[in-house]
Design an enzyme around this catalytic site. Sequence first.
Site, PDB file in Angstrom:
ATOM      1  CE  LYS A 118      -2.145  -1.059   3.868  1.00 63.88           C
ATOM      2  NZ  LYS A 118      -1.259  -2.380   4.147  1.00 63.88           N
ATOM      3  NE  ARG A 123      -4.481  -1.223   9.804  1.00 62.49           N
ATOM      4  CZ  ARG A 123      -3.298  -0.621   8.904  1.00 62.49           C
ATOM      5  NH1 ARG A 123      -3.674   0.807   8.660  1.00 62.49           N
ATOM      6  NH2 ARG A 123      -2.320  -1.315   8.851  1.00 62.49           N
ATOM      7  NE  ARG A 157       7.144  -2.646   6.502  1.00 59.81           N
ATOM      8  CZ  ARG A 157       5.620  -2.645   6.464  1.00 59.81           C
ATOM      9  NH1 ARG A 157       5.082  -2.025   5.249  1.00 59.81           N
ATOM     10  NH2 ARG A 157       5.118  -2.809   7.404  1.00 59.81           N
ATOM     11  NE  ARG A 181       5.832  -0.262  10.821  1.00 54.83           N
ATOM     12  CZ  ARG A 181       4.923  -0.376   9.918  1.00 54.83           C
ATOM     13  NH1 ARG A 181       4.833  -0.006   8.363  1.00 54.83           N
ATOM     14  NH2 ARG A 181       3.814  -1.070  10.232  1.00 54.83           N
ATOM     15  NE  ARG A 198       1.529  -4.862  11.441  1.00 52.91           N
ATOM     16  CZ  ARG A 198       2.675  -4.723  10.896  1.00 52.91           C
ATOM     17  NH1 ARG A 198       4.079  -5.106  11.295  1.00 52.91           N
ATOM     18  NH2 ARG A 198       2.661  -3.962   9.541  1.00 52.91           N
TER      19      ARG A 198
HETATM   20  P1  ADP Z   1       1.104  -1.587   7.429  1.00 46.52           P
HETATM   21  O1  ADP Z   1       1.545  -0.576   6.391  1.00 46.52           O
HETATM   22  O2  ADP Z   1       2.151  -2.558   7.618  1.00 46.52           O
HETATM   23  O3  ADP Z   1      -0.327  -2.198   7.313  1.00 46.52           O
HETATM   24  P2  ADP Z   1       0.491   0.719   9.017  1.00 46.52           P
HETATM   25  O4  ADP Z   1       1.908   1.502   9.154  1.00 46.52           O
HETATM   26  O5  ADP Z   1      -0.520   1.121   8.137  1.00 46.52           O
HETATM   27  O6  ADP Z   1       1.134  -0.750   8.643  1.00 46.52           O
HETATM   28  O7  ADP Z   1       0.157   0.655  10.358  1.00 46.52           O
HETATM   29  C1  ADP Z   1       0.946   0.414  11.628  1.00 46.52           C
HETATM   30  C2  ADP Z   1       0.080   0.174  12.789  1.00 46.52           C
HETATM   31  O8  ADP Z   1      -0.603   1.542  13.050  1.00 46.52           O
HETATM   32  C3  ADP Z   1      -1.115  -0.720  12.747  1.00 46.52           C
HETATM   33  O9  ADP Z   1      -0.561  -1.960  12.975  1.00 46.52           O
HETATM   34  C4  ADP Z   1      -2.213  -0.112  13.836  1.00 46.52           C
HETATM   35  O10 ADP Z   1      -1.766  -0.519  15.228  1.00 46.52           O
HETATM   36  C5  ADP Z   1      -2.044   1.301  13.754  1.00 46.52           C
HETATM   37  N1  ADP Z   1      -2.875   1.937  12.610  1.00 46.52           N
HETATM   38  C6  ADP Z   1      -2.656   2.656  11.532  1.00 46.52           C
HETATM   39  N2  ADP Z   1      -3.696   2.894  10.903  1.00 46.52           N
HETATM   40  C7  ADP Z   1      -4.602   2.701  11.712  1.00 46.52           C
HETATM   41  C8  ADP Z   1      -6.248   2.777  11.489  1.00 46.52           C
HETATM   42  N3  ADP Z   1      -6.831   3.061  10.412  1.00 46.52           N
HETATM   43  N4  ADP Z   1      -6.790   2.169  12.749  1.00 46.52           N
HETATM   44  C9  ADP Z   1      -6.468   1.748  13.771  1.00 46.52           C
HETATM   45  N5  ADP Z   1      -4.807   1.540  13.870  1.00 46.52           N
HETATM   46  C10 ADP Z   1      -4.173   1.935  12.870  1.00 46.52           C
HETATM   47  P1  ADP Z   2       2.172  -2.026   3.262  1.00 50.91           P
HETATM   48  O1  ADP Z   2       2.117  -0.369   3.372  1.00 50.91           O
HETATM   49  O2  ADP Z   2       1.050  -2.451   2.539  1.00 50.91           O
HETATM   50  O3  ADP Z   2       2.511  -2.411   4.627  1.00 50.91           O
HETATM   51  P2  ADP Z   2       4.734  -1.439   1.843  1.00 50.91           P
HETATM   52  O4  ADP Z   2       4.410  -0.766   0.650  1.00 50.91           O
HETATM   53  O5  ADP Z   2       5.390  -0.818   3.075  1.00 50.91           O
HETATM   54  O6  ADP Z   2       3.519  -2.329   2.234  1.00 50.91           O
HETATM   55  O7  ADP Z   2       5.599  -2.933   1.377  1.00 50.91           O
HETATM   56  C1  ADP Z   2       5.861  -3.731   2.352  1.00 50.91           C
HETATM   57  C2  ADP Z   2       7.535  -4.528   2.056  1.00 50.91           C
HETATM   58  O8  ADP Z   2       7.334  -5.130   0.556  1.00 50.91           O
HETATM   59  C3  ADP Z   2       8.477  -3.314   1.753  1.00 50.91           C
HETATM   60  O9  ADP Z   2       9.791  -4.090   1.931  1.00 50.91           O
HETATM   61  C4  ADP Z   2       8.363  -3.121   0.120  1.00 50.91           C
HETATM   62  O10 ADP Z   2       9.726  -2.671  -0.256  1.00 50.91           O
HETATM   63  C5  ADP Z   2       8.142  -4.437  -0.376  1.00 50.91           C
HETATM   64  N1  ADP Z   2       7.280  -4.549  -1.536  1.00 50.91           N
HETATM   65  C6  ADP Z   2       6.306  -3.652  -1.930  1.00 50.91           C
HETATM   66  N2  ADP Z   2       5.363  -3.876  -3.154  1.00 50.91           N
HETATM   67  C7  ADP Z   2       6.315  -5.126  -3.547  1.00 50.91           C
HETATM   68  C8  ADP Z   2       6.274  -6.110  -4.625  1.00 50.91           C
HETATM   69  N3  ADP Z   2       5.387  -5.532  -5.737  1.00 50.91           N
HETATM   70  N4  ADP Z   2       7.055  -6.937  -4.818  1.00 50.91           N
HETATM   71  C9  ADP Z   2       7.958  -7.188  -4.030  1.00 50.91           C
HETATM   72  N5  ADP Z   2       8.145  -6.392  -2.712  1.00 50.91           N
HETATM   73  C10 ADP Z   2       7.390  -5.390  -2.458  1.00 50.91           C
END
Ligand code: ADP
Ligand code: ADP
Length: 206
Positions: free
Chosen positions: A13, A88, A122, A152, A163
Amino acid sequence: MKLIFLGPPGAGKGTQAERIAERYQIAHISTGDMLRSEIRNATLLGAQAKSFIDRGELVPDSVIIGMVENRIQEDDCKNGFLLDGFPRTTAQADALGELTEIDYVVDIEVPSERLVARISGRRMCPDCGAAYHVTTHAADTCDKCGAKLYQRDDDREETVHNRLVVYEKKTAPLIAYYQERGKLLTVDGDQAIDSVTDSIVKGLAK
Ligand code: ADP
Ligand code: ADP
Ligand code: ZN
């Protein structure tokens, strides 16, 4: 244009949001980045959020909804915005629906067995929020701003499992929620990063 990016942790994302927001000149709003910045700045909101994030639980809806409500009223959102990681829960989606009308919800699909490797490799930039992966980025600094990358705490394997469980239980129901409202655009996230971007752009152009 107003977009939501939906998908499990590690789906890509943030990676795609950065590119799409730039392409359409809309604000990229990552609730995860906002919360991490609140924690770094030692704010009250950050203190409220930290224990939930560390356990891989969602931060309470009341905290998140107010934060997003304020954010989407800022000047840089006039041309539209891309919500990355919000809503979410169904309660968050209902609250957002009261505030504004969304054009598309992009659901990035990645087989669950791929997610742990993506998340545990990541590395994040503390300054601009860019995400890299250890297998494709050898340097330990950000290409965009030079800051030193970090892992992280919630990307460690102990927390990742919870998660993913929380995603299935609380967030995955939003796929049907937006499908029913005719907003859903499903994209295969299990392709090279550029190909995923192309799929999103093509889907939005339809
Ligand atoms: P990822 O990109 O790996 O899905 P995020 O960076 O979006 O993770 O979120 C990290 C953490 O921040 C989540 O596991 C949650 O604890 C909190 N968080 C982020 N967005 C939300 C949301 N919309 N509602 C509740 N918690 C959130
Ligand atoms: P999210 O925000 O959904 O948690 P991220 O964009 O942070 O996901 O991506 C999670 C991890 O996967 C990062 O280390 C990123 O570099 C890697 N990644 C993202 N898109 C791809 C893809 N299409 N193929 C392989 N690795 C990816
Ligand atoms: Zn950076």
